[in-house]
Design an enzyme around this catalytic site. Structure first.
Site, PDB file in Angstrom:
ATOM      1  N   ILE A 125       0.856  -1.180   0.000  1.00  0.00           N
ATOM      2  CA  ILE A 125       0.000   0.000   0.000  1.00  0.00           C
ATOM      3  C   ILE A 125       0.893   1.232   0.000  1.00  0.00           C
ATOM      4  O   ILE A 125       1.822   1.343   0.802  1.00  0.00           O
ATOM      5  CB  ILE A 125      -0.972  -0.004   1.196  1.00  0.00           C
ATOM      6  CG1 ILE A 125      -1.879   1.227   1.145  1.00  0.00           C
ATOM      7  CG2 ILE A 125      -0.263  -0.156   2.520  1.00  0.00           C
ATOM      8  CD1 ILE A 125      -3.123   1.092   1.977  1.00  0.00           C
ATOM      9  N   ALA A 126       0.629   2.138  -0.939  1.00  0.00           N
ATOM     10  CA  ALA A 126       1.504   3.284  -1.160  1.00  0.00           C
ATOM     11  C   ALA A 126       0.768   4.581  -0.844  1.00  0.00           C
ATOM     12  O   ALA A 126       0.011   5.102  -1.664  1.00  0.00           O
ATOM     13  CB  ALA A 126       2.005   3.290  -2.610  1.00  0.00           C
ATOM     14  N   SER A 134       1.825  12.183   7.698  1.00  0.00           N
ATOM     15  CA  SER A 134       0.541  11.680   8.158  1.00  0.00           C
ATOM     16  C   SER A 134      -0.658  12.383   7.516  1.00  0.00           C
ATOM     17  O   SER A 134      -1.783  11.927   7.658  1.00  0.00           O
ATOM     18  CB  SER A 134       0.452  11.833   9.688  1.00  0.00           C
ATOM     19  OG  SER A 134       1.465  11.096  10.319  1.00  0.00           O
ATOM     20  N   GLN A 243      -7.877  -1.289  11.016  1.00  0.00           N
ATOM     21  CA  GLN A 243      -7.288  -2.625  11.002  1.00  0.00           C
ATOM     22  C   GLN A 243      -5.772  -2.549  10.927  1.00  0.00           C
ATOM     23  O   GLN A 243      -5.070  -3.331  11.591  1.00  0.00           O
ATOM     24  CB  GLN A 243      -7.820  -3.456   9.835  1.00  0.00           C
ATOM     25  CG  GLN A 243      -7.169  -4.845   9.759  1.00  0.00           C
ATOM     26  CD  GLN A 243      -7.871  -5.787   8.815  1.00  0.00           C
ATOM     27  OE1 GLN A 243      -9.037  -6.103   9.006  1.00  0.00           O
ATOM     28  NE2 GLN A 243      -7.168  -6.248   7.786  1.00  0.00           N
ATOM     29  N   GLU A 244      -5.245  -1.629  10.120  1.00  0.00           N
ATOM     30  CA  GLU A 244      -3.785  -1.487  10.029  1.00  0.00           C
ATOM     31  C   GLU A 244      -3.187  -1.179  11.396  1.00  0.00           C
ATOM     32  O   GLU A 244      -2.172  -1.751  11.792  1.00  0.00           O
ATOM     33  CB  GLU A 244      -3.434  -0.381   9.036  1.00  0.00           C
ATOM     34  CG  GLU A 244      -1.930  -0.130   8.927  1.00  0.00           C
ATOM     35  CD  GLU A 244      -1.573   0.904   7.875  1.00  0.00           C
ATOM     36  OE1 GLU A 244      -0.481   1.487   7.969  1.00  0.00           O
ATOM     37  OE2 GLU A 244      -2.397   1.127   6.955  1.00  0.00           O
ATOM     38  N   ARG A 270      21.982 -16.124  33.813  1.00  0.00           N
ATOM     39  CA  ARG A 270      23.134 -15.239  34.026  1.00  0.00           C
ATOM     40  C   ARG A 270      23.338 -14.992  35.513  1.00  0.00           C
ATOM     41  O   ARG A 270      22.392 -14.685  36.244  1.00  0.00           O
ATOM     42  CB  ARG A 270      22.901 -13.915  33.301  1.00  0.00           C
ATOM     43  CG  ARG A 270      23.997 -12.869  33.507  1.00  0.00           C
ATOM     44  CD  ARG A 270      25.264 -13.243  32.812  1.00  0.00           C
ATOM     45  NE  ARG A 270      26.226 -12.144  32.860  1.00  0.00           N
ATOM     46  CZ  ARG A 270      27.505 -12.255  32.508  1.00  0.00           C
ATOM     47  NH1 ARG A 270      27.968 -13.427  32.066  1.00  0.00           N
ATOM     48  NH2 ARG A 270      28.309 -11.221  32.574  1.00  0.00           N
ATOM     49  N   GLN A 281      16.538  -7.765  43.776  1.00  0.00           N
ATOM     50  CA  GLN A 281      15.241  -7.092  43.865  1.00  0.00           C
ATOM     51  C   GLN A 281      14.954  -6.204  42.663  1.00  0.00           C
ATOM     52  O   GLN A 281      13.841  -6.202  42.133  1.00  0.00           O
ATOM     53  CB  GLN A 281      15.169  -6.266  45.156  1.00  0.00           C
ATOM     54  CG  GLN A 281      13.790  -5.649  45.387  1.00  0.00           C
ATOM     55  CD  GLN A 281      13.763  -4.746  46.609  1.00  0.00           C
ATOM     56  OE1 GLN A 281      14.373  -3.682  46.607  1.00  0.00           O
ATOM     57  NE2 GLN A 281      13.065  -5.171  47.661  1.00  0.00           N
ATOM     58  N   GLN A 338      18.672  -3.433  29.094  1.00  0.00           N
ATOM     59  CA  GLN A 338      19.364  -3.066  30.330  1.00  0.00           C
ATOM     60  C   GLN A 338      19.611  -4.291  31.215  1.00  0.00           C
ATOM     61  O   GLN A 338      20.692  -4.456  31.784  1.00  0.00           O
ATOM     62  CB  GLN A 338      18.545  -2.022  31.094  1.00  0.00           C
ATOM     63  CG  GLN A 338      19.265  -1.397  32.280  1.00  0.00           C
ATOM     64  CD  GLN A 338      20.376  -0.448  31.857  1.00  0.00           C
ATOM     65  OE1 GLN A 338      20.400   0.020  30.720  1.00  0.00           O
ATOM     66  NE2 GLN A 338      21.304  -0.170  32.759  1.00  0.00           N
TER      67      GLN A 338
END
Length: 381
Positions: A125-126, A134, A243-244, A270, A281, A338
């Site tokens: 879709i273009a 936008s 839907q997209e 690890r 914690q 992290q």
């Protein structure tokens, strides 16, 4: 919390697609990312031959005839579970094909749906253009009526499946002075003279998913390639964008689930100061926070899927799902990296690739800011 109970047919589809992914995608995906930067067309043909691309295409056009969005969810979840972010099946099945099934003429369905269902044709879709993000109403690609044809000039960018595509549902201006009422949709065929595929764009993530520039120079497009009515393109786009955006939210939640799982496994294995890092914690708290937020997001997305299947999903709800889940995906990716420490910064680790792949999610399909704007307008502001 239990997710909606799916049928035996859904379970069989998941198992079959999982086997397909394991055999045809997992062994090759890293090569596609690092070397070719594209998923070979034969993968699409194999997926189509097994019925994975045309589930919701009517049977008379070679599809499965099942209009049930859960099949798209299952396909997405299985791809995300193995980090196969380069396979652009969703762009094809959830974003391009529905314009033909929902708004196409009988002749258009007969011409394109069988190939789109069996994978011999690849759809895209273009909409996006270099000078227009936008604001779909501001597109500059023109389609001027010339007898039985439209003469199309313009260009598009950031088009997923752009290199592989055979047909592109393309937003054009048939009446440049009419704003959004002048937008129409044409099916552009890659074989047409003047249709040129530009360079494959290099992205920081989703590196196996081909993304391209498309150029149109005096492309003579038959008038019968018009989707629906002239001037109704903006309306069609707005209806299908829900839907997209739901699809992007489904991707986000599936990615979050996968990242959390790999991080839990890592934190169990690890060790630091003689014990698993998950036993500290801070690590437990971070994992607990992510698990909670992912559960909350998953419940909302599942509810959106249920509503969508009933044709009750609103544009506001789709926007909420899109922005919140993709921002969560970025947050989870950052925290998981992290917790992996230095290894999380190494490209060979799946979490590093997931981190890079996550970044585009808050941008395409409408940025987070645009989603909030839509929701705000829906509240009357």
């Amino acid at each position: 919390m239990k997710r909606p109970v799916l049928s035996d047919e859904h379970t069989m589809f998941r198992e079959a697609f999982r086997r397909f992914v394991a055999a045809e995608i997992v062994p090759f995906h890293e090569e596609w990312e690092e070397t070719t930067g594209i998923v070979p067309r034969e993968v699409w043909a194999k997926a189509g031959a097994q019925g994975f691309l045309g589930v919701d295409v009517p049977e008379e056009y070679g599809g499965g005839g099942v209009d049930d969005y859960w099949y798209s969810v299952i396909r997405t979840e299985e791809l995300m579970a193995v980090g196969a972010t380069g396979v652009g099946f969703n762009i094809h099945t959830d974003m391009a094909v529905p314009y033909i099934t929902k708004y196409g003429t009988e002749e258009q369905k007969e011409k394109w749906l069988p190939g789109l269902a069996d994978g011999s044709l690849i759809g895209s879709i273009a909409m996006t253009e270099p000078n227009v993000g936008s604001n779909v109403a501001g597109i500059e690609t023109t389609a001027v009526r010339d007898g039985d044809f439209y003469r199309v000039n313009g260009q598009k960018t950031f088009i997923s499946n752009g290199i592989n595509c055979d047909v592109a549902i393309t937003a054009v201006k048939t009446d440049p002075a009419a704003g959004h009422k002048g937008v129409s949709l044409l099916v552009m065929e890659a074989a047409m003279e003047g249709f040129e595929k530009g360079r494959k764009l290099e992205k920081i993530g989703l590196r196996a998913q081909d993304t391209a520039e498309l150029y149109f120079k005096d492309v003579m497009v038959p008038a019968e390639n018009l989707i629906g009515q002239e001037g109704m393109g903006f309306i069609y786009l707005m209806k299908r964008l829900a839907q997209e955006r739901l699809t992007i939210a489904v991707i986000a939640m599936a990615a979050c689930q996968t990242m959390l799982k790999m991080t839990i496994d890592y934190c169990q294995q690890r060790k630091a100061f003689g014990r698993p890092i998950g036993s500290f914690q801070n690590s437990r708290f971070k994992l607990a926070e992510m698990k909670t937020e992912i559960e909350i997001g998953q419940v909302f997305v599942d509810q959106c899927v249920l509503a969508h299947n009933k044709e009750e999903l609103t544009a506001d709800e789709a926007a909420m799902a899109k922005w919140w889940t993709t921002e969560l995906q970025l947050k989870v990716a950052t925290q998981c990296v992290q917790l992996h420490g230095g290894y999380g910064f190494m490209k060979e680790y799946p979490i590093a690739r997931a981190y890079m792949d996550a970044r585009g999610q808050t941008i395409y399909g409408g940025t987070t800011e645009i989603m909030k704007e839509l929701i705000g307008k829906g509240m009357g502001f």
